[in-house]
Write an enzyme that holds these catalytic residues in place. Structure first.
Site, PDB file in Angstrom:
ATOM      1  N   LYS A 171     106.187 -16.123  24.669  1.00  0.00           N
ATOM      2  CA  LYS A 171     104.884 -16.687  25.068  1.00  0.00           C
ATOM      3  C   LYS A 171     104.411 -17.722  24.040  1.00  0.00           C
ATOM      4  O   LYS A 171     103.903 -18.794  24.398  1.00  0.00           O
ATOM      5  CB  LYS A 171     103.880 -15.543  25.203  1.00  0.00           C
ATOM      6  N   LYS A 239      93.519 -20.435  19.775  1.00  0.00           N
ATOM      7  CA  LYS A 239      93.986 -19.077  19.457  1.00  0.00           C
ATOM      8  C   LYS A 239      95.511 -18.998  19.470  1.00  0.00           C
ATOM      9  O   LYS A 239      96.124 -18.470  18.537  1.00  0.00           O
ATOM     10  CB  LYS A 239      93.414 -18.103  20.499  1.00  0.00           C
TER      11      LYS A 239
END
Ligand code: NAD
Length: 297
Positions: A171, A239
């Site tokens: 990811k 983030k």
């Protein structure tokens, strides 16, 4: 069908939980925000009063939470799942968090005979709503095989990557490429437009040339018409690049371009654009350059 618990009913968790209900799974749900629980109860789920209540009676528990601290708190914190789950329970964390935190939590759950899969997702809120998420899974292979039916209720593309934390690694690789591409697409477009080029013409040129990218095709048309509503937010882009930078730092992999891109999203957040789609990073560059990338039509 296995009884499923679901914790974290936000932008992604809500539609994912709904798809599990549509697939016929008995579902128990929890979120810090009571209205988010209520919305799922109206769709057929059972409300839980906290992680302990989810743990009791769930065979598989899915978490879809903001970041590493929340996942740690819900799974292994003081009132967390670990203190209440039956041995053999599988936790599937579908949030995007640090790979090292996944391994830490997996180790604690293993002590009570429970298993953790990390299964972060791509394709955003639309993918969550349509049940077409791309899901990247780390953890025990047999547990992944056993949970494929549950994952297929939420996603169409399942990838087994490797041991614990490897779903998160995949990811972070994906999102680093995607989010850095958005920044460089924005920067190059500002340069082109300030030079006097028509941005629509540049779009046609580059989509037929070697600079073509998903960032260009997906983001630029919205920029040209001044649409910046999320989408995948500036806050989430920051983030994920921060997670990737930390992970690189831990491995002693220099992440120079990633760090610069993260800081540009940092400027966008500081200027109050954190809730906008990540393509709003172009506004930082436009302000710096006193130029605007807008459709001329
Ligand atoms: P969100 O902020 O909309 O939802 C998070 C939910 O978790 C909220 O409803 C919040 O109340 C709840 N929550 C927070 N702490 C909690 C706790 N201790 N106990 C119970 N509930 C708690 O976030 P989101 O956009 O749904 O993203 C969730 C995860 O998915 C993140 O890790 C994000 O990086 C990842 N993700 C998001 C997208 C996207 O497009 N939004 C795409 C891919 C991956």
């Amino acid at each position: 069908m296995r009884r499923i618990g679901f914790i974290g009913l936000g932008a992604m968790g809500n539609p994912m939980a709904r798809n599990l209900l549509k697939a016929g799974y008995p579902l128990t749900v929890y979120d810090l925000v009571p209205a988010r629980i209520q919305a799922l109860v109206s769709a057929g789920a059972r409300a839980a009063s906290g992680p302990a209540d989810v743990a009791v009676g769930s065979e598989v528990i899915i978490t879809m939470l903001p970041n590493s601290p929340e996942v740690r708190e819900v799974t292994v914190g003081a009132g967390g799942l670990v203190h209440h789950m039956k041995p053999g329970t599988v936790v599937i964390d579908m949030s995007t968090i640090e790979p090292r935190v996944v391994q830490e939590i997996a180790g604690i759950l293993a002590q009570v005979g429970c298993l953790l899969l990390d299964a972060p997702v791509s394709r955003g809120v639309r993918g969550a709503e349509q049940g077409t998420l791309s899901i990247m899974v780390g953890g025990d292979r047999a547990t992944f095989d056993d949970c494929q039916d549950v994952l297929r209720a939420m996603g169409t593309d399942l990838f087994y990557i490797g041991g614990s934390g490897m779903g998160q690694v995949a990811k972070l690789v994906n999102n680093t490429m995607a989010m850095v591409n958005v920044v460089v697409m924005a920067e190059a477009m500002v340069m082109g437009v300030k030079s006097g080029a028509d941005p629509e013409v540049l779009f046609r040129v580059v989509t037929h040339s070697s600079g073509d990218s998903y960032a260009l095709r997906d983001k630029l048309p919205h920029i040209l018409s001044g649409r910046f509503q999320a989408g995948f937010t500036v806050d989430l882009a920051y983030k994920d690049l921060d997670l990737a930078s930390r992970h690189g730092s831990h491995l002693r992999v220099p992440m120079a371009v990633t760090a610069v891109a993260r800081e540009l999203y940092g400027f966008a957040r500081a200027e109050g654009d954190g809730d906008l789609d990540c393509r709003a990073v172009i506004r930082v560059l436009e302000r710096a350059a006193s130029a605007q990338v807008r459709s001329r039509g």
